[in-house]
Scaffold this motif. Structure first.
Motif, PDB file in Angstrom:
ATOM      1  N   PHE A  34       0.817  -1.015  -0.010  1.00  0.00           N
ATOM      2  CA  PHE A  34       0.037   0.039   0.167  1.00  0.00           C
ATOM      3  C   PHE A  34       0.861   1.160  -0.121  1.00  0.00           C
ATOM      4  O   PHE A  34       0.582   2.192  -0.694  1.00  0.00           O
ATOM      5  CB  PHE A  34      -0.878  -0.080   1.102  1.00  0.00           C
ATOM      6  N   GLU A  35       1.840   1.272   0.854  1.00  0.00           N
ATOM      7  CA  GLU A  35       3.008   2.446   0.953  1.00  0.00           C
ATOM      8  C   GLU A  35       3.565   2.778  -0.416  1.00  0.00           C
ATOM      9  O   GLU A  35       3.769   3.630  -0.983  1.00  0.00           O
ATOM     10  CB  GLU A  35       3.821   2.128   1.993  1.00  0.00           C
ATOM     11  N   GLU A  36       3.954   1.388  -1.141  1.00  0.00           N
ATOM     12  CA  GLU A  36       4.493   1.783  -2.651  1.00  0.00           C
ATOM     13  C   GLU A  36       3.431   2.284  -3.520  1.00  0.00           C
ATOM     14  O   GLU A  36       3.666   3.096  -4.326  1.00  0.00           O
ATOM     15  CB  GLU A  36       4.768   0.207  -2.994  1.00  0.00           C
ATOM     16  N   ALA A  37       2.164   1.941  -3.323  1.00  0.00           N
ATOM     17  CA  ALA A  37       1.173   2.347  -4.200  1.00  0.00           C
ATOM     18  C   ALA A  37       0.965   4.068  -4.171  1.00  0.00           C
ATOM     19  O   ALA A  37       0.780   4.776  -4.875  1.00  0.00           O
ATOM     20  CB  ALA A  37      -0.056   1.538  -3.958  1.00  0.00           C
ATOM     21  N   MET A  38       0.873   4.318  -2.834  1.00  0.00           N
ATOM     22  CA  MET A  38       0.789   5.849  -2.415  1.00  0.00           C
ATOM     23  C   MET A  38       1.786   6.302  -2.807  1.00  0.00           C
ATOM     24  O   MET A  38       1.565   7.847  -3.170  1.00  0.00           O
ATOM     25  CB  MET A  38       0.418   5.991  -0.621  1.00  0.00           C
ATOM     26  N   SER A  39       3.258   5.945  -2.763  1.00  0.00           N
ATOM     27  CA  SER A  39       4.347   6.795  -3.281  1.00  0.00           C
ATOM     28  C   SER A  39       4.393   7.019  -4.656  1.00  0.00           C
ATOM     29  O   SER A  39       4.893   7.822  -5.256  1.00  0.00           O
ATOM     30  CB  SER A  39       5.499   6.202  -2.805  1.00  0.00           C
ATOM     31  N   VAL A  40       3.913   5.996  -5.318  1.00  0.00           N
ATOM     32  CA  VAL A  40       3.863   6.057  -6.914  1.00  0.00           C
ATOM     33  C   VAL A  40       2.851   7.036  -7.476  1.00  0.00           C
ATOM     34  O   VAL A  40       2.638   7.837  -8.542  1.00  0.00           O
ATOM     35  CB  VAL A  40       3.743   4.486  -7.374  1.00  0.00           C
ATOM     36  N   LEU A  41       1.498   6.731  -6.690  1.00  0.00           N
ATOM     37  CA  LEU A  41       0.349   7.401  -7.059  1.00  0.00           C
ATOM     38  C   LEU A  41       0.584   9.159  -6.953  1.00  0.00           C
ATOM     39  O   LEU A  41       0.831   9.777  -6.097  1.00  0.00           O
ATOM     40  CB  LEU A  41      -0.841   7.181  -6.200  1.00  0.00           C
ATOM     41  N   ASP A  42       0.276   9.847  -8.210  1.00  0.00           N
ATOM     42  CA  ASP A  42       0.626  11.388  -8.257  1.00  0.00           C
ATOM     43  C   ASP A  42      -0.465  12.010  -8.755  1.00  0.00           C
ATOM     44  O   ASP A  42      -0.656  13.130  -9.055  1.00  0.00           O
ATOM     45  CB  ASP A  42       1.872  11.668  -8.984  1.00  0.00           C
ATOM     46  N   ARG A  43      -1.721  11.178  -9.182  1.00  0.00           N
ATOM     47  CA  ARG A  43      -2.883  11.703  -9.920  1.00  0.00           C
ATOM     48  C   ARG A  43      -4.016  10.886  -9.645  1.00  0.00           C
ATOM     49  O   ARG A  43      -4.742  10.402 -10.590  1.00  0.00           O
ATOM     50  CB  ARG A  43      -2.542  11.938 -11.388  1.00  0.00           C
ATOM     51  N   GLY A  44      -4.530  10.766  -8.354  1.00  0.00           N
ATOM     52  CA  GLY A  44      -5.262   9.521  -8.150  1.00  0.00           C
ATOM     53  C   GLY A  44      -6.792   9.646  -8.260  1.00  0.00           C
ATOM     54  O   GLY A  44      -7.912   8.842  -7.889  1.00  0.00           O
ATOM     55  N   PHE A  45      -7.167  11.315  -8.480  1.00  0.00           N
ATOM     56  CA  PHE A  45      -8.716  11.534  -8.438  1.00  0.00           C
ATOM     57  C   PHE A  45      -9.306  10.957  -9.594  1.00  0.00           C
ATOM     58  O   PHE A  45     -10.676  11.244  -9.670  1.00  0.00           O
ATOM     59  CB  PHE A  45      -8.815  12.935  -8.128  1.00  0.00           C
ATOM     60  N   GLY A  46      -8.861  10.411 -10.555  1.00  0.00           N
ATOM     61  CA  GLY A  46      -9.584  10.103 -11.557  1.00  0.00           C
ATOM     62  C   GLY A  46     -10.323   8.526 -11.119  1.00  0.00           C
ATOM     63  O   GLY A  46     -11.333   8.317 -11.676  1.00  0.00           O
ATOM     64  N   ASP A  47      -9.543   7.892 -10.437  1.00  0.00           N
ATOM     65  CA  ASP A  47     -10.259   6.713  -9.639  1.00  0.00           C
ATOM     66  C   ASP A  47     -10.359   7.078  -8.344  1.00  0.00           C
ATOM     67  O   ASP A  47      -9.791   6.382  -7.370  1.00  0.00           O
ATOM     68  CB  ASP A  47      -9.327   5.551  -9.993  1.00  0.00           C
ATOM     69  N   LEU A  48     -11.485   7.726  -7.734  1.00  0.00           N
ATOM     70  CA  LEU A  48     -11.678   8.073  -6.392  1.00  0.00           C
ATOM     71  C   LEU A  48     -11.714   6.496  -5.478  1.00  0.00           C
ATOM     72  O   LEU A  48     -11.477   6.497  -4.340  1.00  0.00           O
ATOM     73  CB  LEU A  48     -12.738   8.911  -6.154  1.00  0.00           C
ATOM     74  N   PRO A  49     -12.634   5.573  -5.996  1.00  0.00           N
ATOM     75  CA  PRO A  49     -12.582   4.436  -5.225  1.00  0.00           C
ATOM     76  C   PRO A  49     -11.127   3.882  -4.896  1.00  0.00           C
ATOM     77  O   PRO A  49     -11.056   3.182  -3.688  1.00  0.00           O
ATOM     78  CB  PRO A  49     -13.289   3.553  -6.154  1.00  0.00           C
ATOM     79  N   LEU A  50     -10.408   3.818  -5.643  1.00  0.00           N
ATOM     80  CA  LEU A  50      -9.126   3.361  -5.454  1.00  0.00           C
ATOM     81  C   LEU A  50      -8.367   4.151  -4.512  1.00  0.00           C
ATOM     82  O   LEU A  50      -7.708   3.521  -3.458  1.00  0.00           O
ATOM     83  CB  LEU A  50      -8.250   3.378  -6.852  1.00  0.00           C
ATOM     84  N   LEU A  51      -8.519   5.358  -4.620  1.00  0.00           N
ATOM     85  CA  LEU A  51      -7.662   6.455  -3.827  1.00  0.00           C
ATOM     86  C   LEU A  51      -8.129   6.322  -2.481  1.00  0.00           C
ATOM     87  O   LEU A  51      -7.610   6.157  -1.429  1.00  0.00           O
ATOM     88  CB  LEU A  51      -7.929   7.961  -4.229  1.00  0.00           C
ATOM     89  N   ALA A  52      -9.652   5.967  -2.264  1.00  0.00           N
ATOM     90  CA  ALA A  52     -10.283   6.107  -0.785  1.00  0.00           C
ATOM     91  C   ALA A  52      -9.912   4.475  -0.457  1.00  0.00           C
ATOM     92  O   ALA A  52      -9.602   4.529   0.846  1.00  0.00           O
ATOM     93  CB  ALA A  52     -11.747   6.126  -1.215  1.00  0.00           C
ATOM     94  N   ALA A  53      -9.985   3.391  -1.383  1.00  0.00           N
ATOM     95  CA  ALA A  53      -9.385   2.242  -0.800  1.00  0.00           C
ATOM     96  C   ALA A  53      -8.043   2.209  -0.086  1.00  0.00           C
ATOM     97  O   ALA A  53      -7.703   1.402   0.718  1.00  0.00           O
ATOM     98  CB  ALA A  53      -9.705   1.258  -1.744  1.00  0.00           C
ATOM     99  N   LEU A  54      -7.018   2.837  -0.961  1.00  0.00           N
ATOM    100  CA  LEU A  54      -5.845   2.640  -0.586  1.00  0.00           C
ATOM    101  C   LEU A  54      -5.638   3.451   0.876  1.00  0.00           C
ATOM    102  O   LEU A  54      -5.125   2.968   1.723  1.00  0.00           O
ATOM    103  CB  LEU A  54      -4.780   3.528  -1.436  1.00  0.00           C
ATOM    104  N   HIS A  55      -6.205   4.769   0.834  1.00  0.00           N
ATOM    105  CA  HIS A  55      -6.077   5.578   2.122  1.00  0.00           C
ATOM    106  C   HIS A  55      -6.721   4.694   3.306  1.00  0.00           C
ATOM    107  O   HIS A  55      -6.026   4.688   4.587  1.00  0.00           O
ATOM    108  CB  HIS A  55      -6.808   6.920   1.941  1.00  0.00           C
ATOM    109  N   VAL A  56      -7.862   4.255   3.073  1.00  0.00           N
ATOM    110  CA  VAL A  56      -8.418   3.607   4.110  1.00  0.00           C
ATOM    111  C   VAL A  56      -7.733   2.419   4.845  1.00  0.00           C
ATOM    112  O   VAL A  56      -7.609   2.110   5.805  1.00  0.00           O
ATOM    113  CB  VAL A  56     -10.020   3.424   3.960  1.00  0.00           C
ATOM    114  N   SER A  57      -7.278   1.509   3.709  1.00  0.00           N
ATOM    115  CA  SER A  57      -6.698   0.130   3.878  1.00  0.00           C
ATOM    116  C   SER A  57      -5.350   0.396   4.708  1.00  0.00           C
ATOM    117  O   SER A  57      -5.164   0.020   5.673  1.00  0.00           O
ATOM    118  CB  SER A  57      -6.324  -0.616   2.679  1.00  0.00           C
ATOM    119  N   LEU A  58      -4.431   1.441   4.385  1.00  0.00           N
ATOM    120  CA  LEU A  58      -3.255   1.916   4.551  1.00  0.00           C
ATOM    121  C   LEU A  58      -3.398   2.460   6.299  1.00  0.00           C
ATOM    122  O   LEU A  58      -2.952   2.004   7.193  1.00  0.00           O
ATOM    123  CB  LEU A  58      -2.676   2.710   4.062  1.00  0.00           C
TER     124      LEU A  58
END
Length: 1271
Positions: free
Chosen positions: A529-553
């Motif tokens: 999850f931390e790797e995904a967060m570090s890579v992600l730099d434009r995540g609002f195109g897929d809000l469910p993914l952004l939310a799932a990453l933040h909440v899971s982490l």
């Protein structure tokens, strides 16, 4: 229906029992109590008693005043329950309260609580309106629920002293010594603590200081008792104790003066430049569109700049939300789309179950099973259709708009929801090929990477983010175990890194992290999850993914106690967690994160966030199937929804009453489950429970309350209103088969409760609907209608329907149906007096039953023939048919319905043998019938047979001991049926039977029965009968020689009558009380007080001259027996005067005779002689019989002795003796004649016997020409 409640932990609202708030004055600080902390903590136990009263009143909604009639009915029911309070104790136990006593005369209960949980649960039920609804279910009779207009207009309101309840709660809280509190501002402060900090307090064994721990910093120290303000809301205390976290509060969430969650657009109030890629940059005055919700108190919300089109996190402090649109008029914390999942799970899964249940209740065997002849009487409240032609007209006019069976639709079922799901058949699927050669080929992974590298959300990604890991089956296939999939995804991740496919890289890391979570490898998941967060730099195109990453982490950080990382991520995570409606849960451990945020919202008093988080917790727990855990949160959510109800609305933002009812049912709380679902208002939201679900649920749970299995013979009346509403729902949706089903159920319900007009009305409607569905349905419904019209004693309309059905059956092969029609038609003809035709149709029915081999139908047809013969006076023929029927029924034993029919036939047979004077056979039949009723514990059947037995042993074949036995059983049955009036009648009769035995033990039992009657009549407020019971008890005490209690009971009865201004009854009671002494052997002089001092003044007041005359006669007789001759003369004189006024010769004779006796005893012989002669003058000249001759003989003899020995008048004495001799001659008494001749012989110069006309008293020597003047 509703109640009035005020509780301090629900913002001092006056709530209705359905959750309606009469007045609302919410405060921003949802977590604060309105009580003075010093008062709350230092309240002593002697300030209030340990018991608290719960009062109720029954009110009319339309008139806004008390319904006196229903209030009285409820009070009477409560009085009845005082003698057996088990059901009341069970109810309050279910409501988490302990019943101390009932005070029916004050319309209240006294309750007490022993634990904090009891107070919490009871206060919750009180706020939600369940206490008032449960009392309605307890106190209102079945007849009440059948009047739907009255039910809708009635509310039972309950009230409780809020300060007293709060004191009880605080006292229990202090006793436990372990609770959460706020620090009073300025009274106590630790380092880094803010004002009103939240503290966990435990008793330290000191009176002045307790051990405290700050929830913000975790610091510990002693806290002065005066610095504490305990949290008064029981839910908060429970939640904070049971959902503790390992580190303190984050202070990311703040209190807010605004309560509204809003959406729409807002205006930036200051410029902001984003510090990270995910933060939106904007200038002052820029319009920003809110993505999802804006929740007051959160540091961020997701917004879209309308100037640049960019999306990102926006600081809530940099915008003005006042121009935004609230979610609703009231305190709304969810969108309309979010309601359905909470209300749909798990309630709607039972929709088809209840449809089947209703169809089973509507099923009838009338087309195949004959009916015994019966006679019932119904009310006349509903206009019914009187003829078959009217039914045809109604069917064509009223149902022309109904759909055909093929077009029937019932919205809101589980199937509808399933059909509306997204079709996933076209979603891409990827084969997992672990061939070593393929793993190094970029082209193999290119399709999947291309699919995963989309920069926006597509529906096929939804399976990545759900709780069920559905991507394992919907997106990937071909792997034997999850390790193979992990290896494949790891390789794909490496290829995504090489090709710089950022979105694919992020999504693959997320999927790998989810698979690690599934195997509880949280540290490895965190790395992904931390790797995904570090890579992600434009995540609002897929809000469910952004939310799932933040909440899971964040959930992992919380789970692993990584406070600093968690705190840095929390602010934005909470925004994604709370502000995006419809977001899917991706991990069950999100529950820990949600409870942490709820803890913070409670600590700062953010009501809007609290409600939103509570809703999400409920949603998650329901999805996880953890129904045991969801109940406290759903109750609290419903309380919040109810508490913040806006004026003029009937339901809050979330009406979860149906789901609550389902959960209460699972916890075996039938009263509360029923109350909850009764308060539920079905909505048009697709997927939510329908009125059909509600009606079925209420039927099922109401049967549990009655202690019965729900079947066609016991449909609870409480469901009547809800069945009618379900019927209206089906009419609106044009569901013809379900309409017919509901009409049949309603018809059966009205029949069971004796309302035959209502039963016929709905049967007629079912018959019309049946004609739209098919021949079989039409025949069945029409036959039911004919049967009900027979029961309603309308043989004409019934015969018209049955003849048409018989004509329709000609040429068909259905012998059973033809037999059923003949059987009912015979009953109709019999009721019309056409006995011959009736007998012919019964015989045809018997023949059809023999052809089909149905022994039960043969038995019923024979029994009906026997009853017909019995009604015609042919007892011998009736006995023959009935014996034959009994033999057939005896072969079919084993089923309750059959045995009840056999019991009825045995009663008919008993009557037949009674008519033939065979009493022993009748006894056997009656007692066998009772045996069958006892076998199945059928109380109504037992009551019917027992009443017949009581009549038999009291009138037909008198047997005092047997009569007492069956009256005892009659009284017991009435008590079990909770029919107080019937029980009073039974015990009154039983008292008289015991008194007739006359033994001391029997008299004592008679007294016990009388006292029970007295209590019942007092409870029923039947003052006249209660007064009679007081008097009867006094008489029994006299017979038991307990004289000290006699007059006390007499006076109680008389005062009861006088209080009600029933002077006529009081006069009768005075006289009867005097009669007890007058006719007794002890204290006879006490009768004078009741006669002269009580009854006579009332008789004069009421101008009851006959009663007054009777009383003076009794007084004269009493004084003569007591040798009070002067008093006797006074009373006899008054009686004689009254007798002249009355003009009744017999009464006049009695009065003058008694007056003569008084004169005689006072040695006033001439006056005595004149009065005796006056009595003789009142008799006819011709003797009327031997009794009158004997009277003449004795009286003339006495006059002879009087004139001979006292007045020394031998001539008059000789005349009197001669007249006595003439009367003795009429009697033919030779011995008496000899004595009189001897008397005459002893008188010198006595004349011989005259020759008189036989039967005449001739030649009276002296007359009272002015007898009235003597008086």
């Amino acid at each position: 229906m509703g109640c009035c409640l005020e509780t301090p932990w629900h913002q001092d609202l006056a709530l209705g029992c359905t959750g309606k708030a009469e007045q609302s004055s919410p405060t921003p600080e949802a977590g604060h109590s309105s009580l003075d902390p010093s008062v709350a903590l230092l309240a002593l136990r002697d300030t209030f008693p340990p018991e608290i009263s719960l009062s109720f009143s029954v009110e009319s909604r339309s008139s806004r005043c008390r319904n006196a009639q229903l209030q009285e009915a409820a009070r009477k029911k409560l009085w009845a329950l005082e003698s057996d309070d088990r059901s009341v104790c069970a109810l309050f136990k279910e409501l988490s309260a302990r019943l101390v006593c009932m005070q029916a005369h004050e319309d209240r209960f006294l309750l007490t609580f022993k634990t904090l949980e009891e107070v919490w649960k009871f206060s919750t039920y009180l706020t939600l309106g369940y206490v008032g609804s449960c009392l309605e279910q307890l106190l209102f009779a079945q007849e009440f629920w059948l009047d739907c207009a009255l039910v809708e207009d009635t509310e039972l309101r309950v009230t409780m002293d809020e300060e007293h309840l709060a004191t009880i709660y605080m006292d229990l809280l202090l006793q436990e010594g372990n609770f959460f509190s706020r620090a009073v501002p300025g009274a106590w402060k630790l380092e880094q603590e803010g004002e009103e900090s939240l503290i966990h307090v435990k008793s330290a064994g000191q009176d002045s200081s307790w051990e405290g721990m700050s929830l913000l910093t975790g610091q510990r120290g002693l806290v002065p008792l005066t610095a504490l303000e305990p949290i008064a809301q029981p839910f908060y205390q429970w939640f904070l104790k049971n959902y503790a976290v390992s580190f303190g509060l984050s202070q990311e969430i703040s209190r807010t003066s605004s309560q509204a969650i809003v959406k729409g657009r807002c205006i930036a109030t200051k410029e902001h430049r984003g510090a990270a890629w995910d933060e939106l940059s904007f200038s002052k005055g820029d319009p920003i569109e809110i993505i999802g919700f804006f929740v007051p108190g959160l540091p961020w919300f997701v917004g879209k700049s309308l100037s640049t089109g960019s999306i990102g996190f926006v600081p809530t402090q940099h915008v003005n939300p006042e121009a935004c649109e609230p979610l609703g008029k009231a305190f709304v914390f969810l969108s309309e789309e979010e309601k359905s999942p909470v209300l749909h799970v798990p309630c709607n899964g039972d929709e088809q179950h209840f449809v089947t249940l209703l169809e089973d209740l509507a099923h009838t065997d009338i087309t195949s099973v004959y009916r015994l002849e019966a006679s019932l009487h119904g009310s006349k409240e509903i206009q019914v259709l009187q003829s078959w032609e009217e039914i045809n007209d109604w069917a064509t006019s009223s149902t022309s708009e109904l759909s055909s069976p093929g077009s029937e639709t019932v919205p809101g079922t589980l199937e509808d929801v399933l059909l509306d799901k997204l079709d996933d058949l076209d979603y891409p699927k990827f084969f997992i090929d672990l061939n070593a050669g393929h793993m190094d080929d970029a082209d193999v992974f290119d399709p999947m990477l291309t699919f995963l590298n989309q920069d926006t959300f597509v529906p096929s990604f939804q399976s990545f983010y759900d709780l069920s890991f559905s991507f394992l089956h919907s997106t990937f296939y071909g792997f034997s175990d999850e390790d193979e999939l992990v290896l494949y995804l790891e390789t794909s991740r490496n290829w995504a890194k090489r090709t710089r496919s950022v979105w694919a890289h992020v999504r693959l890391c997320f999927l790998l992290g989810k698979l690690c979570i599934k195997k509880v490898k949280l540290s490895q998941a965190r790395v992904y999850f931390e790797e995904a967060m570090s890579v992600l730099d434009r995540g609002f195109g897929d809000l469910p993914l952004l939310a799932a990453l933040h909440v899971s982490l964040a959930s992992i950080y919380l789970k692993q106690n990584m406070k600093h990382k968690f705190s840095s991520l929390l602010g934005k995570t909470v925004t994604l967690l709370v502000c995006l409606p419809g977001r899917s849960f991706s991990w069950e451990n999100e529950l820990e994160l949600l409870t942490y945020v709820l803890r913070e919202s409670i600590a700062v008093g953010n009501a809007a966030l609290e409600a939103r988080i509570c809703f999400l917790i409920v949603k998650l727990l329901l999805q996880l199937g953890r129904t045991e855990e969801v109940l406290p949160f759903l109750e609290h959510l419903q309380c919040l929804s109810t508490t913040w109800l806006s004026p003029g609305t009937c339901a809050g933002p979330l009406d979860a009453a149906a789901t609550l009812g389902y959960l209460y049912d699972k916890k075996c709380l039938p009263n509360i489950a029923l109350a909850s679902v009764r308060s539920f208002i079905p909505s048009s939201t697709k997927g939510t429970p329908t009125p059909i679900w509600r009606a079925g649920f209420i039927l099922q749970n109401a049967s549990k309350l009655l202690g019965k299995q729900l079947d066609r013979s016991s449909i609870p009346a409480v469901a009547c209103l809800y069945l009618k509403q379900a019927l209206q729902f089906c009419c609106d949706s044009r569901a013809v088969p379900m309409q017919r089903t509901l009409c049949a159920v309603l018809s059966r319900m009205f029949l069971q409760h004796g309302l035959l007009d209502g039963a016929v009305c709905y049967a007629a409607r079912a018959a019309a609907l049946g004609r739209l569905l098919g021949e079989e349905e039409a025949f069945e419904s029409s036959l039911c209608l004919g049967w009900l019209q027979l029961l309603q004693q309308q043989p004409g309309p019934a015969a018209a329907i049955l003849r048409q059905l018989r004509r329709g059956l000609r040429g068909t092969a259905s012998e059973t149906q033809a037999g059923a029609v003949h059987n009912l038609l015979a009953m109709a003809l019999s009721a019309e007096g056409r006995v011959q035709e009736a007998a012919e149709n019964f015989l045809r029915a018997l023949h059809k039953a023999k052809e089909t081999g149905s022994r039960r139908n043969q038995a019923v047809a024979l029994a009906n023939l026997g009853q017909l013969s019995l009604s015609c006076g042919a007892a011998q023929l009736a006995e023959l048919y009935l014996l034959w029927a009994v033999r057939l029924f005896a072969e079919l034993q084993g089923h309750q319905e059959l045995d009840m029919e056999l019991a009825q036939v045995l009663l008919w047979l008993a009557q037949a043998v009674v008519d033939r004077q065979r009493m022993e056979d009748a006894k056997l039949c009656y007692e066998l019938a009772l045996g069958f009723a006892l076998k199945w514990q059928n109380l109504r059947s037992q009551l019917h047979v027992t009443e017949r037995l009581c009549h038999f042993y009291s009138k037909v074949c008198p047997d005092l001991q047997a009569c007492i036995t069956y009256h005892e059983h009659w009284a017991s049955l009435a008590q079990q049926l909770q029919d107080r009036e019937l029980e009073g009648n039974a015990r009154q009769a039983l008292s008289q039977l015991y008194q007739a035995l006359g033994t001391p033990q029997a008299l004592r039992q008679s007294l016990d029965c009388t006292k029970q009657c007295l209590r019942i009549f007092i409870d029923l407020e039947e003052a006249a009968r209660a007064a009679e019971a007081w008097l009867q008890a006094g008489k029994l005490y006299y017979l038991l020689q307990e004289d000290e209690l006699v007059e006390m009971y007499f006076q109680a009865g008389i005062q009861t009558a006088l209080k009600g201004d029933n002077f006529s009854l009081a006069m009768d009671l005075y006289e009867k009380a005097g009669d007890t002494f007058f006719n007794g052997s002890r204290n006879r002089a006490r009768a004078v007080e009741f006669y002269r001092g009580g009854a006579v003044p009332l008789a004069r007041k009421l101008k009851a001259t006959q009663t007054e005359l009777r009383l003076f006669n009794k007084l004269a007789e009493l004084q003569i027996s007591l040798q009070g001759y002067e008093k006797a003369l006074e009373f006899a004189t008054l009686a004689a005067r009254l007798s002249l006024r009355v003009g009744d010769q017999l009464q006049e004779l009695v009065a003058f005779h008694r007056l003569a006796t008084a004169y005689d005893l006072l040695h006033m012989y001439e006056m005595a002689e004149d009065c005796y002669l006056k009595t003789l003058a009142l008799r006819p000249p011709v003797l009327q019989g031997s009794a009158e001759a004997l009277y003449y003989c004795k009286l003339y003899w006495h006059l002879g002795n009087l004139t001979l020995h006292k007045l020394k008048d031998e001539q008059d004495a000789s005349s009197y003796f001669l007249l006595a001799l003439a009367a003795a001659a009429e009697l033919g008494d030779q011995e008496l004649q000899a004595l009189l001749r001897a008397k005459l012989g002893a008188i010198p110069r006595a004349p011989g016997p005259p020759e008189a006309t036989p039967g005449c008293a001739t030649g009276r020597p002296r007359w009272l020409s002015e007898g009235g003047n003597v008086v």
